[in-house]
Motif scaffolding. Structure first.
Motif: not given
Length: 186
Positions: A58-59, A56, A62-63
């Motif tokens: 990492q997401n 989460e 990235r977002r």
């Protein structure tokens, strides 16, 4: 302690009875087995939660990076939408001039200035990734065109036959759809 006492203690520690007693003391009982199983389950659950938390994080990172990149790429979107009306009005002014007016020596410098301004504006659009949407003769694409009316025509129904207002894209985003008239079956 004397050597004799040490020898006696060493001999006591190595007797089969002492070894069996020590093994019994370290062997977990049924209650301890249950507790170990629960702890193993908790450890597995915590490891899984840690993996989910890392994914989460990492997401989210990235977002966030994508949002920053989009903000840089599309920062001028509102300004670009606002300036499209200037381009429309400039185009209308040039389209309103007749061939006689364009040939008139008194108006010719004004016409030349308007044309140069339009070329410069289109050049600025191009440098900033703003492109005009092709329309006439193409099938209606609801992602790029807005059908304002249908006109009886000999062309295939759904084909754009007239453009009332030009549409524009900024890179891969729609700034404004082209307002068009489409052919309908006669």
């Amino acid at each position: 302690m004397t050597n004799t006492e040490n020898d006696t203690r060493a001999d006591d520690a190595l007797t089969p009875e002492n070894v069996a007693a020590e093994a019994d003391a370290t062997t977990p009982t049924a209650g301890e087995n249950d507790e170990l199983a629960k702890l193993a389950e908790q450890l597995a659950a915590l490891q899984q939660d840690l993996l989910y938390a890392r994914a989460e994080t990492q997401n989210v990172r990235r977002r966030g990076e994508k949002e920053v990149a989009d903000a840089h790429a599309y920062a001028a979107t509102k300004f670009a939408r606002d300036i499209l009306s200037v381009a429309d009005n400039l185009g209308r002014a040039l389209a309103a001039l007749s061939a006689e007016q364009r040939a008139d020596e008194g108006i010719k410098p004004l016409v030349t200035g308007l044309e140069a301004t339009e070329r410069e504006l289109l050049s600025v659009f191009e440098r900033n990734g703003i492109t005009r949407i092709a329309a006439i003769g193409l099938p209606l694409d609801p992602n790029q065109h807005q059908a304002m009316l249908e006109i009886p025509s000999d062309q295939t129904p759904g084909t754009i036959v007239q453009e009332m207002q030009a549409g524009y894209m900024m890179k891969d985003r729609l700034l404004r759809p082209a307002m068009v008239a489409v052919a309908k079956a006669g």
